[in-house]
Design a protein around this motif. Structure first.
Motif, mmCIF file in Angstrom:
data_model
loop_
_atom_site.group_PDB
_atom_site.id
_atom_site.type_symbol
_atom_site.label_atom_id
_atom_site.label_comp_id
_atom_site.label_asym_id
_atom_site.label_seq_id
_atom_site.Cartn_x
_atom_site.Cartn_y
_atom_site.Cartn_z
ATOM 1 N N VAL A 91 0.843 -1.201 0.000
ATOM 2 C CA VAL A 91 0.000 0.000 0.000
ATOM 3 C C VAL A 91 0.877 1.249 0.000
ATOM 4 N N SER A 92 1.984 1.204 0.757
ATOM 5 C CA SER A 92 2.901 2.344 0.800
ATOM 6 C C SER A 92 3.505 2.621 -0.574
ATOM 7 N N VAL A 93 3.965 1.561 -1.249
ATOM 8 C CA VAL A 93 4.573 1.710 -2.578
ATOM 9 C C VAL A 93 3.534 2.212 -3.580
ATOM 10 N N LEU A 94 2.319 1.660 -3.526
ATOM 11 C CA LEU A 94 1.251 2.106 -4.422
ATOM 12 C C LEU A 94 0.931 3.580 -4.171
ATOM 13 N N GLY A 95 0.888 3.967 -2.894
ATOM 14 C CA GLY A 95 0.609 5.356 -2.558
ATOM 15 C C GLY A 95 1.661 6.299 -3.123
ATOM 16 N N ILE A 96 2.934 5.938 -2.954
ATOM 17 C CA ILE A 96 4.028 6.773 -3.474
ATOM 18 C C ILE A 96 3.947 6.872 -4.998
ATOM 19 N N ALA A 97 3.652 5.744 -5.659
ATOM 20 C CA ALA A 97 3.556 5.743 -7.122
ATOM 21 C C ALA A 97 2.426 6.661 -7.595
ATOM 22 N N LEU A 98 1.291 6.607 -6.917
ATOM 23 C CA LEU A 98 0.154 7.446 -7.300
ATOM 24 C C LEU A 98 0.439 8.924 -7.016
ATOM 25 N N ILE A 99 1.123 9.186 -5.914
ATOM 26 C CA ILE A 99 1.500 10.572 -5.601
ATOM 27 C C ILE A 99 2.408 11.125 -6.696
ATOM 28 N N ALA A 100 3.434 10.352 -7.057
ATOM 29 C CA ALA A 100 4.390 10.798 -8.077
ATOM 30 C C ALA A 100 3.707 10.983 -9.431
ATOM 31 N N TRP A 101 2.900 9.997 -9.841
ATOM 32 C CA TRP A 101 2.213 10.069 -11.128
ATOM 33 C C TRP A 101 1.230 11.238 -11.152
ATOM 34 N N GLY A 102 0.445 11.340 -10.091
ATOM 35 C CA GLY A 102 -0.565 12.390 -10.031
ATOM 36 C C GLY A 102 0.031 13.778 -10.029
ATOM 37 N N PHE A 103 1.095 13.966 -9.241
ATOM 38 C CA PHE A 103 1.702 15.295 -9.166
ATOM 39 C C PHE A 103 2.365 15.676 -10.487
ATOM 40 N N ALA A 104 2.990 14.698 -11.147
ATOM 41 C CA ALA A 104 3.625 14.963 -12.441
ATOM 42 C C ALA A 104 2.583 15.393 -13.473
ATOM 43 N N HIS A 105 1.451 14.712 -13.502
ATOM 44 C CA HIS A 105 0.400 15.066 -14.455
ATOM 45 C C HIS A 105 -0.273 16.380 -14.087
ATOM 46 N N TYR A 106 -0.401 16.633 -12.806
ATOM 47 C CA TYR A 106 -0.949 17.917 -12.365
ATOM 48 C C TYR A 106 -0.057 19.066 -12.825
ATOM 49 N N ARG A 107 1.254 18.906 -12.682
ATOM 50 C CA ARG A 107 2.201 19.948 -13.116
ATOM 51 C C ARG A 107 2.170 20.113 -14.629
ATOM 52 N N ALA A 108 2.089 18.994 -15.351
ATOM 53 C CA ALA A 108 2.095 19.057 -16.814
ATOM 54 C C ALA A 108 0.839 19.757 -17.346
ATOM 55 N N ALA A 109 -0.276 19.602 -16.642
ATOM 56 C CA ALA A 109 -1.541 20.198 -17.081
ATOM 57 C C ALA A 109 -1.634 21.678 -16.737
ATOM 58 N N GLY A 110 -0.710 22.168 -15.927
ATOM 59 C CA GLY A 110 -0.744 23.572 -15.521
ATOM 60 C C GLY A 110 -1.147 23.699 -14.069
ATOM 61 N N MET A 111 -0.222 24.134 -13.245
ATOM 62 C CA MET A 111 -0.467 24.203 -11.811
ATOM 63 C C MET A 111 -1.464 25.312 -11.463
ATOM 64 N N ILE A 112 -2.196 25.091 -10.385
ATOM 65 C CA ILE A 112 -3.231 26.033 -9.946
ATOM 66 C C ILE A 112 -2.639 26.964 -8.897
ATOM 67 N N ASP A 113 -2.484 28.223 -9.251
ATOM 68 C CA ASP A 113 -1.855 29.188 -8.344
ATOM 69 C C ASP A 113 -2.796 29.552 -7.200
ATOM 70 N N VAL A 114 -2.238 29.651 -6.000
ATOM 71 C CA VAL A 114 -3.009 30.078 -4.825
ATOM 72 C C VAL A 114 -2.497 31.423 -4.324
ATOM 73 N N TRP A 115 -1.180 31.476 -4.029
ATOM 74 C CA TRP A 115 -0.629 32.738 -3.527
ATOM 75 C C TRP A 115 0.638 33.179 -4.251
ATOM 76 N N GLU A 116 1.225 32.306 -5.022
ATOM 77 C CA GLU A 116 2.524 32.614 -5.629
ATOM 78 C C GLU A 116 2.464 33.827 -6.551
ATOM 79 N N GLY A 117 1.352 33.975 -7.266
ATOM 80 C CA GLY A 117 1.220 35.091 -8.181
ATOM 81 C C GLY A 117 1.114 36.440 -7.502
ATOM 82 N N ALA A 118 0.763 36.420 -6.204
ATOM 83 C CA ALA A 118 0.624 37.675 -5.462
ATOM 84 C C ALA A 118 1.922 38.109 -4.795
ATOM 85 N N VAL A 119 2.970 37.295 -4.933
ATOM 86 C CA VAL A 119 4.257 37.581 -4.296
ATOM 87 C C VAL A 119 5.238 38.075 -5.345
#
Length: 200
Positions: free
Chosen positions: A45-73
């Motif tokens: 379960v730990s390995v599956l979780g890490i794999a999904l985190i890595a895959w999901g975050f990579a695809h999230y970044r590739a699709a365009g990250m959602i800014d929360v506060w960075e643009g205001a700094v």
């Protein structure tokens, strides 16, 4: 889609890592699966979780990250925050290493692994103002705080105490931590994560 997969991975990885704090649930799981079965399931379960985190975050970044506060700094402030993050990562890595090479650092902090995870997560929250990063690093920070609090009321396993060494272990932990830190900064982060941290 990527963000949802990352959140699922976080739920799996951090969820299974709360089991040691839930003594009754953990005992029932071991009774149902056996000690070996529980450990295998925990690892899978730990390995599956890490794999999904890595895959999901990579695809999230590739699709365009959602800014929360960075643009205001301001860009200058962002550079300063990133330098602070880079600086905080050295003690964070050393603390993680010190949890295995037990010496005075271990005795002083009792749980340097959790201290290192908290410092790592907090440092990355400083430098990343997008939604995915806030969820990712905020989740790890929340888990580390929860686990540290739960340890205060957790009964011991009853096994023999793990030997704790002296200053020699601390010196080795610092040396190994510096090497690991340089490897993360110069190789892992720019090559695997795709984000350079040196010379930014």
């Amino acid at each position: 889609m990527g963000l949802a997969v990352m959140i699922l991975g976080l739920a799996l990885f951090l969820g299974v890592h709360t089991l040691p704090a839930q003594r009754g649930l953990r005992a029932r799981a071991i009774a149902a699966m056996g000690e070996s079965g529980y450990k295998i399931a925990y690892a899978l379960v730990s390995v599956l979780g890490i794999a999904l985190i890595a895959w999901g975050f990579a695809h999230y970044r590739a699709a365009g990250m959602i800014d929360v506060w960075e643009g205001a700094v301001s860009p200058k402030t962002l550079v300063i925050l990133k330098h602070i993050t880079v600086g905080l990562m050295l003690p964070a890595v050393i603390l993680v290493v010190a949890s295995y090479l037990r010496g005075h650092i271990y005795k002083a902090l009792k749980h340097p692994m959790l201290a290192g995870v908290k410092l790592w997560a907090a440092a990355h929250l400083l430098a990343n103002g997008d939604l995915g990063s806030i969820i990712l690093f905020g989740s790890f920070l929340g888990w580390a705080v929860f686990d540290r609090i739960s340890l205060k009321g957790r009964a011991g396993a009853g096994g023999p105490p793990i030997p704790v060494g002296g200053w020699g272990n601390d010196m080795i932990a610092i040396a190994v931590g510096i090497v690991a830190y340089l490897a993360l900064a110069l190789a892992f982060h720019p090559v695997v994560i795709g984000v350079p941290v040196v010379g930014v």
